[in-house]
Design a protein around this motif. Structure first.
Motif, PDB file in Angstrom:
ATOM      1  N   SER A   1       7.722  12.389 -39.629  1.00  0.00           N
ATOM      2  CA  SER A   1       9.121  12.692 -39.325  1.00  0.00           C
ATOM      3  C   SER A   1       9.360  14.191 -39.118  1.00  0.00           C
ATOM      4  O   SER A   1      10.276  14.581 -38.392  1.00  0.00           O
TER       5      SER A   1
ATOM      6  N   ARG B   1       9.100  15.408 -35.274  1.00  0.00           N
ATOM      7  CA  ARG B   1       9.987  14.908 -34.217  1.00  0.00           C
ATOM      8  C   ARG B   1      10.209  16.039 -33.220  1.00  0.00           C
ATOM      9  O   ARG B   1      10.217  17.211 -33.571  1.00  0.00           O
TER      10      ARG B   1
ATOM     11  N   ASP C   1       6.405   8.666 -29.656  1.00  0.00           N
ATOM     12  CA  ASP C   1       7.156   9.615 -28.840  1.00  0.00           C
ATOM     13  C   ASP C   1       7.887  10.645 -29.695  1.00  0.00           C
ATOM     14  O   ASP C   1       7.839  10.605 -30.929  1.00  0.00           O
TER      15      ASP C   1
ATOM     16  N   ASP D   1      10.824  10.991 -30.490  1.00  0.00           N
ATOM     17  CA  ASP D   1      11.869  10.428 -31.352  1.00  0.00           C
ATOM     18  C   ASP D   1      11.310   9.547 -32.462  1.00  0.00           C
ATOM     19  O   ASP D   1      12.069   8.913 -33.198  1.00  0.00           O
TER      20      ASP D   1
END
Length: 161
Positions: free
Chosen positions: A34, A37, A128, A130
């Motif tokens: 995370s 991103r 990706d 995101d």
């Protein structure tokens, strides 16, 4: 856990990893999916440091690292080996991307690629910017691997979305 489907959020995780620097130093730090991103991540799950096919696979990715970077992608290798094993492997093979230690097998389980009694299925996931799984390959038998050409085609497709 089942293997994440294309178009679904990639299971988040934080693992310790090693990264070999250009000066030969090794940086040990946490890597969180995370936290990355904004850029694609190629997760390459491989059965073992220094095994024949794994060495060939990771060395090919290291040789082609600029091709992955052309798409802004980070490449991370993941397996059960500890940080000392990863450091030795990275130094011996001049691997200049993070090797992450999933010693408790939690990430392998979260990605649904555990093989009870045998380890893990050789797998590659393209995540990706995101955090969505956009491509995956999970091998039944890990005697071959996905090459740079195949993976960079998938990374190129991300730019057309």
């Amino acid at each position: 856990m089942p293997v994440p489907e294309i178009g679904t959020p990639a299971p988040d995780f934080t693992l310790r990893g090693v990264l070999l620097g250009d000066d030969g130093s090794v940086d040990r730090q946490d890597y969180s999916l995370s936290a990355h991103r904004g850029a694609p991540v190629v997760l390459a799950f491989y059965p073992g440091d220094e095994s024949a096919v794994c060495t060939k696979q990771l060395c090919s990715y290291a040789s082609d690292l600029d091709r992955f970077r052309d798409f802004g992608a980070n490449v991370w290798g993941v397996n059960f080996s500890d940080l000392d094993s990863h450091e030795h492997f990275a130094r011996k093979r001049d691997l200049r991307f993070p090797l992450l230690a999933d010693t408790d097998r939690s990430v392998v389980r979260a990605y649904g690629i555990q093989m009870p009694g045998l380890g893990l299925k050789r797998s590659v996931f393209v995540i990706d910017a995101d955090g969505i799984v956009r491509w995956k390959h999970v091998a039944r038998i890990g005697l071959t691997y996905q090459d740079t050409e195949t993976i960079t085609k998938e990374l190129a497709a991300l730019t057309r979305r």
